[in-house]
Design a protein around this motif. Structure first.
Motif, PDB file in Angstrom:
ATOM      1  N   ASN A 101       0.826  -1.218   0.000  1.00  0.00           N
ATOM      2  CA  ASN A 101       0.000   0.000   0.000  1.00  0.00           C
ATOM      3  C   ASN A 101       0.855   1.262   0.000  1.00  0.00           C
ATOM      4  O   ASN A 101       0.454   2.292   0.518  1.00  0.00           O
ATOM      5  CB  ASN A 101      -0.971   0.010   1.187  1.00  0.00           C
ATOM      6  N   ASN A 102       2.056   1.160  -0.557  1.00  0.00           N
ATOM      7  CA  ASN A 102       3.013   2.269  -0.621  1.00  0.00           C
ATOM      8  C   ASN A 102       3.407   2.804   0.749  1.00  0.00           C
ATOM      9  O   ASN A 102       3.866   3.935   0.862  1.00  0.00           O
ATOM     10  CB  ASN A 102       2.491   3.411  -1.500  1.00  0.00           C
ATOM     11  N   ILE A 103       3.226   1.993   1.808  1.00  0.00           N
ATOM     12  CA  ILE A 103       3.527   2.453   3.161  1.00  0.00           C
ATOM     13  C   ILE A 103       4.341   1.433   3.952  1.00  0.00           C
ATOM     14  O   ILE A 103       5.388   1.751   4.485  1.00  0.00           O
ATOM     15  CB  ILE A 103       2.224   2.757   3.944  1.00  0.00           C
ATOM     16  N   THR A 104       3.844   0.223   4.047  1.00  0.00           N
ATOM     17  CA  THR A 104       4.393  -0.777   4.963  1.00  0.00           C
ATOM     18  C   THR A 104       5.534  -1.564   4.325  1.00  0.00           C
ATOM     19  O   THR A 104       5.327  -2.229   3.309  1.00  0.00           O
ATOM     20  CB  THR A 104       3.288  -1.762   5.405  1.00  0.00           C
ATOM     21  N   PRO A 105       6.735  -1.531   4.904  1.00  0.00           N
ATOM     22  CA  PRO A 105       7.867  -2.304   4.360  1.00  0.00           C
ATOM     23  C   PRO A 105       7.615  -3.810   4.516  1.00  0.00           C
ATOM     24  O   PRO A 105       7.392  -4.291   5.619  1.00  0.00           O
ATOM     25  CB  PRO A 105       9.059  -1.871   5.218  1.00  0.00           C
ATOM     26  N   MET A 106       7.636  -4.508   3.406  1.00  0.00           N
ATOM     27  CA  MET A 106       7.350  -5.946   3.401  1.00  0.00           C
ATOM     28  C   MET A 106       8.391  -6.678   2.564  1.00  0.00           C
ATOM     29  O   MET A 106       9.135  -6.067   1.790  1.00  0.00           O
ATOM     30  CB  MET A 106       5.956  -6.213   2.823  1.00  0.00           C
ATOM     31  N   MET A 107       8.398  -8.008   2.719  1.00  0.00           N
ATOM     32  CA  MET A 107       9.202  -8.907   1.885  1.00  0.00           C
ATOM     33  C   MET A 107       8.244  -9.918   1.263  1.00  0.00           C
ATOM     34  O   MET A 107       7.361 -10.439   1.954  1.00  0.00           O
ATOM     35  CB  MET A 107      10.249  -9.647   2.717  1.00  0.00           C
ATOM     36  N   TYR A 108       8.416 -10.180  -0.021  1.00  0.00           N
ATOM     37  CA  TYR A 108       7.636 -11.217  -0.697  1.00  0.00           C
ATOM     38  C   TYR A 108       8.618 -12.319  -1.052  1.00  0.00           C
ATOM     39  O   TYR A 108       9.656 -12.062  -1.646  1.00  0.00           O
ATOM     40  CB  TYR A 108       6.948 -10.667  -1.946  1.00  0.00           C
ATOM     41  N   HIS A 109       8.274 -13.547  -0.678  1.00  0.00           N
ATOM     42  CA  HIS A 109       9.187 -14.685  -0.825  1.00  0.00           C
ATOM     43  C   HIS A 109       8.640 -15.694  -1.830  1.00  0.00           C
ATOM     44  O   HIS A 109       7.453 -16.049  -1.777  1.00  0.00           O
ATOM     45  CB  HIS A 109       9.378 -15.391   0.523  1.00  0.00           C
ATOM     46  N   PHE A 110       9.518 -16.164  -2.710  1.00  0.00           N
ATOM     47  CA  PHE A 110       9.206 -17.226  -3.655  1.00  0.00           C
ATOM     48  C   PHE A 110      10.058 -18.430  -3.289  1.00  0.00           C
ATOM     49  O   PHE A 110      11.277 -18.303  -3.164  1.00  0.00           O
ATOM     50  CB  PHE A 110       9.545 -16.797  -5.086  1.00  0.00           C
ATOM     51  N   ALA A 111       9.442 -19.599  -3.153  1.00  0.00           N
ATOM     52  CA  ALA A 111      10.167 -20.828  -2.806  1.00  0.00           C
ATOM     53  C   ALA A 111      10.128 -21.779  -4.003  1.00  0.00           C
ATOM     54  O   ALA A 111       9.052 -22.095  -4.516  1.00  0.00           O
ATOM     55  CB  ALA A 111       9.543 -21.493  -1.581  1.00  0.00           C
ATOM     56  N   PHE A 112      11.309 -22.235  -4.432  1.00  0.00           N
ATOM     57  CA  PHE A 112      11.441 -23.106  -5.600  1.00  0.00           C
ATOM     58  C   PHE A 112      11.937 -24.479  -5.177  1.00  0.00           C
ATOM     59  O   PHE A 112      12.769 -24.599  -4.279  1.00  0.00           O
ATOM     60  CB  PHE A 112      12.451 -22.513  -6.594  1.00  0.00           C
ATOM     61  N   ASP A 113      11.459 -25.518  -5.859  1.00  0.00           N
ATOM     62  CA  ASP A 113      11.963 -26.864  -5.594  1.00  0.00           C
ATOM     63  C   ASP A 113      13.298 -27.058  -6.306  1.00  0.00           C
ATOM     64  O   ASP A 113      13.812 -26.126  -6.960  1.00  0.00           O
ATOM     65  CB  ASP A 113      10.941 -27.930  -5.978  1.00  0.00           C
ATOM     66  N   ALA A 114      13.860 -28.261  -6.216  1.00  0.00           N
ATOM     67  CA  ALA A 114      15.188 -28.542  -6.781  1.00  0.00           C
ATOM     68  C   ALA A 114      15.243 -28.357  -8.294  1.00  0.00           C
ATOM     69  O   ALA A 114      16.299 -28.072  -8.853  1.00  0.00           O
ATOM     70  CB  ALA A 114      15.615 -29.962  -6.408  1.00  0.00           C
ATOM     71  N   SER A 115      14.098 -28.476  -8.971  1.00  0.00           N
ATOM     72  CA  SER A 115      14.096 -28.285 -10.426  1.00  0.00           C
ATOM     73  C   SER A 115      13.777 -26.841 -10.824  1.00  0.00           C
ATOM     74  O   SER A 115      13.657 -26.539 -12.010  1.00  0.00           O
ATOM     75  CB  SER A 115      13.118 -29.260 -11.089  1.00  0.00           C
ATOM     76  N   GLY A 116      13.638 -25.956  -9.832  1.00  0.00           N
ATOM     77  CA  GLY A 116      13.429 -24.538 -10.126  1.00  0.00           C
ATOM     78  C   GLY A 116      11.977 -24.148 -10.337  1.00  0.00           C
ATOM     79  O   GLY A 116      11.687 -23.056 -10.802  1.00  0.00           O
ATOM     80  N   VAL A 117      11.028 -25.029  -9.975  1.00  0.00           N
ATOM     81  CA  VAL A 117       9.599 -24.730 -10.124  1.00  0.00           C
ATOM     82  C   VAL A 117       9.097 -24.051  -8.846  1.00  0.00           C
ATOM     83  O   VAL A 117       9.435 -24.463  -7.739  1.00  0.00           O
ATOM     84  CB  VAL A 117       8.801 -26.022 -10.407  1.00  0.00           C
ATOM     85  N   LEU A 118       8.286 -23.022  -9.027  1.00  0.00           N
ATOM     86  CA  LEU A 118       7.713 -22.286  -7.898  1.00  0.00           C
ATOM     87  C   LEU A 118       6.744 -23.185  -7.138  1.00  0.00           C
ATOM     88  O   LEU A 118       5.811 -23.738  -7.716  1.00  0.00           O
ATOM     89  CB  LEU A 118       6.987 -21.038  -8.404  1.00  0.00           C
ATOM     90  N   ARG A 119       6.980 -23.351  -5.833  1.00  0.00           N
ATOM     91  CA  ARG A 119       6.147 -24.230  -5.010  1.00  0.00           C
ATOM     92  C   ARG A 119       5.378 -23.496  -3.917  1.00  0.00           C
ATOM     93  O   ARG A 119       4.333 -23.961  -3.482  1.00  0.00           O
ATOM     94  CB  ARG A 119       6.994 -25.340  -4.382  1.00  0.00           C
TER      95      ARG A 119
END
Length: 170
Positions: free
Chosen positions: A135-153
């Protein structure tokens, strides 16, 4: 006469407010579809990353990670014209990522280099994290987790404790 002065003052305030808001436009909001790519390069400088798109176009990126919270992206068609320009480090853009379909290459070509990355041995997941402002205000982190073959899980968002002063004391 007082009504005329009141109306005149109101008009001046409204005009000044409109000019102030116009001055707040972000750099990426000043470009339009159909303009030549040279316009955005002249204004933003050479992109730090360029990704080829399936339709023959290119995606130009101006990321600010690891400490920044923006990544300006310009999609350019095969003829060198701007298709769109946007800031992609925001929740609505992150939510486009499809679990089980997107790969780490697609995440990189959509969001640029992560602010942080790591490997969790127990879950066998590589994690990429991006700083953004919710919301252009709150500092956040967005995390992407990938398996060993590089697919988003998995995806997850958490407060950015390095940036949020209220969380630093805990």
């Amino acid at each position: 006469m007082p009504r005329v002065l009141t109306a005149l003052r109101h008009a001046v305030v409204v005009s000044a407010s409109a000019l102030t808001l116009a001055g707040c436009a972000q750099p990426w909001q000043q470009f339009h579809a159909g303009e030549d790519q040279s316009a955005i390069i002249a204004r933003m400088g050479q992109p730090r990353e360029i990704h080829e798109l399936p339709d023959g176009g290119r995606r130009l990126m101006w990321p600010t990670q690891p400490m920044g919270t923006t990544n300006v992206v310009a999609d350019i068609d095969a003829s060198g014209k701007i298709v769109n320009v946007r800031q992609v480090l925001q929740l609505s853009e992150f939510q486009r990522a499809q679990i089980g379909k997107w790969t780490s290459d697609e995440v990189r070509s959509n969001f640029g280099p992560p602010a942080e990355s790591g490997f969790f041995r127990r879950s066998q997941r590589e994690i990429w994290s991006y700083r953004y402002l919710e919301n252009n205000i709150t500092p956040m982190m967005y995390h992407f987790a990938f398996d060993a073959s590089g697919v988003l899980r998995e995806v997850m968002r958490t407060p950015d404790t390095d940036r949020d002063r209220n969380l630093r004391r805990f």
